[in-house]
Structure formats: structure tokens, C-alpha cells
Design a protein around this motif. Structure first.
Motif, PDB file in Angstrom:
ATOM      1  N   UNK A  79       0.997  -1.041   0.217  1.00 17.55           N
ATOM      2  CA  UNK A  79       0.059   0.046  -0.069  1.00 17.55           C
ATOM      3  C   UNK A  79       0.812   1.130  -0.183  1.00 17.55           C
ATOM      4  N   UNK A  80       0.851   2.068  -0.790  1.00 20.55           N
ATOM      5  CA  UNK A  80       1.368   3.502  -1.523  1.00 20.55           C
ATOM      6  C   UNK A  80       0.458   4.615  -0.448  1.00 20.55           C
ATOM      7  N   UNK A  81       0.942   5.381   0.101  1.00 18.53           N
ATOM      8  CA  UNK A  81      -0.050   6.288   0.404  1.00 18.53           C
ATOM      9  C   UNK A  81       0.118   8.032   0.520  1.00 18.53           C
ATOM     10  N   UNK A  82      -0.355   9.173  -0.002  1.00 18.34           N
ATOM     11  CA  UNK A  82       0.161  10.201  -0.112  1.00 18.34           C
ATOM     12  C   UNK A  82      -0.404  11.371  -0.091  1.00 18.34           C
ATOM     13  N   UNK A  83       0.129  11.935   0.418  1.00 16.57           N
ATOM     14  CA  UNK A  83      -0.997  13.413   0.743  1.00 16.57           C
ATOM     15  C   UNK A  83      -0.440  15.037   0.499  1.00 16.57           C
ATOM     16  N   UNK A  84      -2.069  15.455   0.470  1.00 15.83           N
ATOM     17  CA  UNK A  84      -1.269  17.475   0.623  1.00 15.83           C
ATOM     18  C   UNK A  84      -3.029  18.288   1.852  1.00 15.83           C
ATOM     19  N   UNK A  85      -1.997  19.585   1.773  1.00 15.10           N
ATOM     20  CA  UNK A  85      -3.079  19.799   3.333  1.00 15.10           C
ATOM     21  C   UNK A  85      -3.541  20.839   2.842  1.00 15.10           C
ATOM     22  N   UNK A  86      -3.499  20.995   0.981  1.00 15.30           N
ATOM     23  CA  UNK A  86      -4.348  22.110   0.766  1.00 15.30           C
ATOM     24  C   UNK A  86      -5.886  22.039   0.279  1.00 15.30           C
ATOM     25  N   UNK A  87      -6.557  22.097   1.130  1.00 14.57           N
ATOM     26  CA  UNK A  87      -7.820  21.572   0.891  1.00 14.57           C
ATOM     27  C   UNK A  87      -8.881  22.525  -0.377  1.00 14.57           C
ATOM     28  N   UNK A  88      -7.956  23.402  -0.157  1.00 11.87           N
ATOM     29  CA  UNK A  88      -8.559  24.870  -1.636  1.00 11.87           C
ATOM     30  C   UNK A  88      -8.248  24.342  -2.855  1.00 11.87           C
ATOM     31  N   UNK A  89      -6.721  23.914  -3.129  1.00 12.27           N
ATOM     32  CA  UNK A  89      -6.546  24.095  -4.811  1.00 12.27           C
ATOM     33  C   UNK A  89      -5.327  21.979  -3.978  1.00 12.27           C
ATOM     34  N   UNK A  90      -6.349  21.119  -4.173  1.00  6.24           N
ATOM     35  CA  UNK A  90      -5.359  20.173  -4.113  1.00  6.24           C
ATOM     36  C   UNK A  90      -4.343  19.173  -5.136  1.00  6.24           C
ATOM     37  N   UNK A  91      -3.758  19.428  -4.992  1.00  4.99           N
ATOM     38  CA  UNK A  91      -2.611  18.422  -6.504  1.00  4.99           C
ATOM     39  C   UNK A  91      -2.142  17.680  -5.534  1.00  4.99           C
ATOM     40  N   UNK A  92      -2.373  16.458  -6.935  1.00  3.16           N
ATOM     41  CA  UNK A  92      -0.896  15.725  -6.198  1.00  3.16           C
ATOM     42  C   UNK A  92      -0.480  14.853  -7.817  1.00  3.16           C
ATOM     43  N   UNK A  93       0.290  14.038  -7.925  1.00  9.67           N
ATOM     44  CA  UNK A  93       0.791  13.282  -9.338  1.00  9.67           C
ATOM     45  C   UNK A  93       0.164  12.512  -9.329  1.00  9.67           C
ATOM     46  N   UNK A  94      -0.390  12.207 -11.145  1.00  7.22           N
ATOM     47  CA  UNK A  94      -0.615  11.117 -11.905  1.00  7.22           C
ATOM     48  C   UNK A  94       0.212  10.438 -11.748  1.00  7.22           C
TER      49      UNK A  94
END
Length: 543
Positions: A79-94
């Protein structure tokens, strides 16, 4: 897995590794793609099968869980996990460039949680309209119906996709791209079409009678099952599983029951395990008969459709006499089964086995070698093994491309470790291989039932849990072999009587995601036959 841990730390030294129910690795967003690629390309044990991609609202952070498995050995999992604390403009890498199955799953996460994925080539919302207000799977979602009023007016289809791309210099560029070329001739197949096997919409560009490109539109019967489950107790959620892939109702519910039972450490009586396995295999035969009948009907063989319904009716009668249900079976419950077998159950099942074997011979004689049928299936809709893995296509369709992906073999559950059966695999990867796999799997299901039916032990049919089931805090996964491939259940519990997050893995979503690939450059007249060979069920996708 010790070598895998070493590989992870060599690739991302700051990664946090935890030994939970499964090996769990947390990384920062910028390192996720590198780690996923490293694991996928590991020669000794490639983690090249993306099983789950689960959007999460963790409270202060939004994130994603990725369950990776190896196409060589499905029991190996990370299981890999990642997060972002920006709830207004959340961005993660595809990771859609690494695993094609991530494409639609990332679009689903965007629609339901608002996370956009950098470098995903198409960031339109999947399941929801682009103008939907709010993100339903967030914990702070405002469900006021006035924010999203029901409209009776048709909306114009806009074939433009927004996306956010990262330049080599690290700059984020927001842009739009056209789905089709300006001079493309586009037709709509569905959403209201009997041979799309449900309310599915394929925007299809044609070059003469050749399929040039397909754009999949789904969500016409999205019911928000995963969101509804967050406010229901575990026994109350059970009925939802029957209404996903309703042709695999018993197996789906079995998967959810097992996930809860393992988390709550509930021991299931052996008699219930026998009954569950027999009912699962009857369900598989029932589903494959309908798949065979519908595919034949799609190709113009109406008689075959009637024959398939004739045999299926016998199984439905057995279901009805067992538990009152026919399509929606309502048999599996947490701790065992709701109803014991009736007095003549074994007699009826044993009578069905030789009858069904005779009918398989009949099917083989009158349709499986028909010259017209062969012309419509052989070398049509070819899917290579690497494509099946990349798109997460499991079940008879994945095994038709040479991929050994039967969960019953790789991660046995219930009584599957105690019975002998063959995993049906073909390497041609065409519509005919998928067609023949289902007929051969019917024979293997009969063989499994034959080994169990006279050996059902006496005893209890259920180990009744407490009236209120509270799962320990944690994340729990369960994988089972449903009729269309791998069906998965993910539960995150915060110790309450309701799940904090629940996610179902849809085998049909993977099947549909591969349609643009395997239909490209085929004739439009073969499009429906290819869809029939994939055997997707739309409510299983929309959820």
C-alpha cells in the motif's frame, strides 16, 4: 518482502514504512511517481498491477491510497500513501502514465474529493457533471439538494478536457485539449441502447466504418453507495453489494462479509464456509450463462439467448428455495449465512451438474464453432497480456489474454484451498478467447461444487456477532474472485459502528476502461460483440 523494503528506502530514503494488515509506505507527493515506477519495474518481483486507487479525506489532509500487487503473484501486496494539506486546491501527481487503470480512477477521485492529478491528460469529472457543486466524499460536504437541483433539460456534450501539466522546469500549466479532432465524425452509442448492457455512453469517432476513438461517459446511474455507507452500520451496508454487479451478488456480499469478519476476528463455521463456496460457484455459473447468452444475442443468435436463460432458471430456482432471493440473493451475513440449505438442496444441485455438462456440449455443437460466430470473434478485439495487466482487467477477460489472475488460486479463501480446479487461461486475447473462457469456467465451477456437495459438515451456519459491530481502528482490504474479475472491499475504521471510509473495487470499471484500446481500428459492427465479450455490468461501475 525484506528486499522490497530495502528497494523502497534506496529509492525514497525518507519513506515511512509500517507493517499493518499490508506493508504500508507513506511518501510525499513528489516522490510517489518515482516509487511507483521503481516498484512497477522491479525485475525480480514487479508490482505492476494497480488494484485500488482510493481517494481519502483524512481530516486536515486529503490523500490517496494505492494498493499495488504483482501480476506474477497476486498475494504480494504493497500500500502506497500520499497526502496534501491544501484543501482549497489539492494537487497530487498522476500515475496514469504508469498504470492505465489509474486514468478513470483519478478522475473519480477528482469528482468525489476534488483532488486534481498533475499530468493526467484528462481531468474531467467521472460519474458527476462538471458543474456539480461540492465534493461528495469529503467530510465537510454540504448535501443541501438546493445546491445541485435536479434538471430535466438535456445538457450539451462538450468534448473538451481540462488538465494541469508540469513543464520540465517544474511550472504548472493549466490548459484544455480537444477530445476529438475537428473533422471527426462522431456517433453516440448509448446511453439508452440495449447492447451497451446498461446505461453506458460511448462517444465514438469513426473513419468510415472503422472505430477511430472512443470516449467513455459513465455515471448515469451513480447512486453514491460509498457515501451512503458512511452513515450505516456494517450489517446495513450488506445489501448494497448485491446491487453493484447484481449478477455477482452473492460473491460481492461474501467479500464485504469477509472484510468485516477478518477485522472483527469473527470465526465463520465450517458448514457456512461450504455453503458460501457452493453458492458462490452456482452464482458464477448463473452469471456466465447470462454473459454467454447476451454475447450470443449481441451477435444475432437469439436461440442461444433462450437456451442460456433456460439453464440459468434452474440455478435461480435453487437460490429461491434456499433463501427466497433469485437475482438479489440475500444469503451471506457477517459471521456466516442467513439460511441453511433446504432438504433437497444437495439432490437438486447434484441433478443440475450432469444436466449442465450436457448443455455445454450442446452449446459447443450449435454455436461455438459456427462459421459466422468465429468470424465475429476470432482475432476481434485483441487485448495483449501486458495491456490486461496495465488496465487492471481481471476475470475471464484477463485470463483470456494469458494472465493468471484468479484470486481463488493466488489468495484462497472459504473452501478454495481444499478443492481441486484449473484456472482457465487462453493466450489469444480476442473475443473468442473470452467467450470460451466463460464456458470452460462453468465446467470448473461444476467440478468445485461436485467436490463439496456431499461433504457439507453438520454444525452451525452462523457465528452471530454482537448486535453492534465496531471494527478496531485501522484499514482493511479484502479481495475475492467475482464473476467479472477481482472485486475488492476497503474499509477504514475509526472504531465506530459505521465505516469512516468504504470503497468497492469494480472489476467492470477496468473492463470498460479497456474498450477504447481494444475497439480501436475495429469495425463499428464489431463494437457491440467486443463489449459482450468483456461482459461489464454498469451499476458495478457507477456504484
Amino acid at each position: 518482502m525484506e528486499k522490497i523494503k530495502e528497494l523502497i528506502l534506496q529509492t525514497v530514503p525518507e519513506a515511512v514504512i509500517e507493517q499493518k494488515q499490508k506493508l504500508t509506505v507513506t511518501v510525499e507527493p513528489k516522490k510517489l511517481h518515482l516509487l511507483a515506477k521503481t516498484l512497477r519495474d522491479n525485475a525480480a518481483l514487479p508490482f505492476d498491477f494497480l488494484v485500488y486507487l482510493i481517494g481519502m479525506d483524512r481530516g486536515e489532509e486529503l490523500g490517496v491510497n494505492y494498493l499495488l500487487s504483482s501480476s506474477i503473484d497476486l498475494s504480494k501486496e504493497i500500500v502506497l500513501k500520499t497526502n496534501t494539506s491544501d484543501r482549497e486546491n489539492p494537487l497530487l501527481y498522476s500515475i496514469s502514465d504508469l498504470f492505465e487503470t489509474a486514468q478513470y480512477n483519478e478522475r473519480e477521485v477528482f469528482a468525489l474529493l476534488g483532488i486534481r492529478f498533475i499530468n493526467n491528460p484528462d481531468m474531467r469529472k467521472f460519474f458527476l457533471n462538471g458543474d456539480w457543486v461540492g465534493y461528495p466524499l469529503r467530510k465537510d460536504y454540504d448535501a443541501n439538494p438546493e445546491l445541485n437541483p435536479v434538471s430535466l433539460e438535456s445538457k450539451e456534450i462538450i468534448d473538451i478536457a481540462p488538465r494541469i501539466m508540469e513543464t520540465p522546469e517544474g511550472k504548472m500549466v493549466e490548459e484544455t485539449v480537444n477530445i476529438f479532432e475537428d473533422d471527426d465524425y462522431i456517433i453516440n452509442i448509448g446511453p439508452q441502447h440495449p447492447s451497451t448492457h446498461g446505461v453506458m455512453h460511448f462517444r465514438t469517432a469513426l473513419d468510415g466504418e472503422i472505430v477511430k476513438k472512443i470516449d467513455v461517459h459513465s455515471g448515469y446511474i451513480h447512486r453514491g453507495i460509498e457515501k451512503l455507507s458512511e452513515s450505516l452500520t456494517y450489517p446495513q451496508i450488506l445489501h448494497f453489494t448485491d446491487r453493484l454487479d447484481y449478477l455477482s451478488a452473492n460473491i460481492n456480499r461474501h467479500g464485504l462479509c469477509m472484510c468485516v469478519e477478518k477485522a472483527a476476528e469473527i470465526e465463520v463455521p465450517e458448514r457456512a464456509q461450504y455453503i458460501r463456496t457452493i453458492m458462490d460457484e452456482l452464482n458464477r455459473i448463473d452469471s456466465h450463462l447470462l454473459a454467454w447468452a447476451c454475447q450470443c444475442n449481441d451477435l444475432g443468435a437469439i436461440t442461444a439467448f433462450i437456451y442460456g436463460m433456460r439453464e440459468r432458471e434452474i440455478i435461480l430456482d435453487i437460490f429461491e428455495k434456499t433463501c427466497g432471493g433469485r437475482l438479489i440473493i440475500n444469503q451471506n451475513v457477517v459471521g456466516g449465512v442467513m439460511f441453511d440449505i433446504y432438504a433437497d438442496f444437495q439432490k437438486d444441485v447434484k441433478a443440475f451438474i450432469p444436466y449442465m455438462r450436457d448443455k455445454l456440449v450442446e452449446y459447443d455443437h450449435f454455436f461455438s464453432h459456427n462459421v459466422i460466430a468465429l468470424g465475429r470473434m476470432v482475432t476481434i478485439g485483441v487485448m495483449k497480456k501486458e495491456d490486461a495487466i496495465n488496465y487492471g482487467v481481471t476475470g475471464p477477460a484477463g485470463r483470456g489474454s494469458g494472465w493468471s489472475c484468479d484470486i481463488r488460486k493466488h489468495i484462497p479463501y472459504a473452501m478454495y484451498s481444499k478443492v481441486d480446479f484449473k484456472e482457465v487461461i487462453r493466450t489469444e486475447g480476442d473475443s473468442y478467447a473470452r467467450y470460451m473462457n466463460r464456458l470452460d469456467e462453468i465446467e470448473q465451477s461444476l467440478h468445485i461444487i461436485e467436490q463439496l456437495i456431499d461433504n457439507i459438515p453438520a454444525g452451525d451456519i452462523i457465528n452471530k456477532p454482537k448486535p453492534i459491530i465496531r471494527l478496531p481502528e485501522g484499514e482493511y482490504y479484502q479481495r475475492v474472485e467475482a464473476c467479472r474479475g477481482e472485486f475488492g472491499v476497503f474499509i477504514e475504521s475509526r472504531g465506530d459502528k459505521t465505516p469512516y471510509r468504504l470503497k468497492f473495487r469494480s472489476p467492470s470499471m477496468a473492463l470498460v476502461s479497456a474498450m477504447p484500446l481494444i475497439c480501436k481500428n475495429e469495425k463499428i459492427s464489431d463494437f457491440i460483440g467486443i463489449g459482450g465479450s468483456m461482459d461489464y455490468v454498469i451499476p458495478d461501475i457507477d456504484r
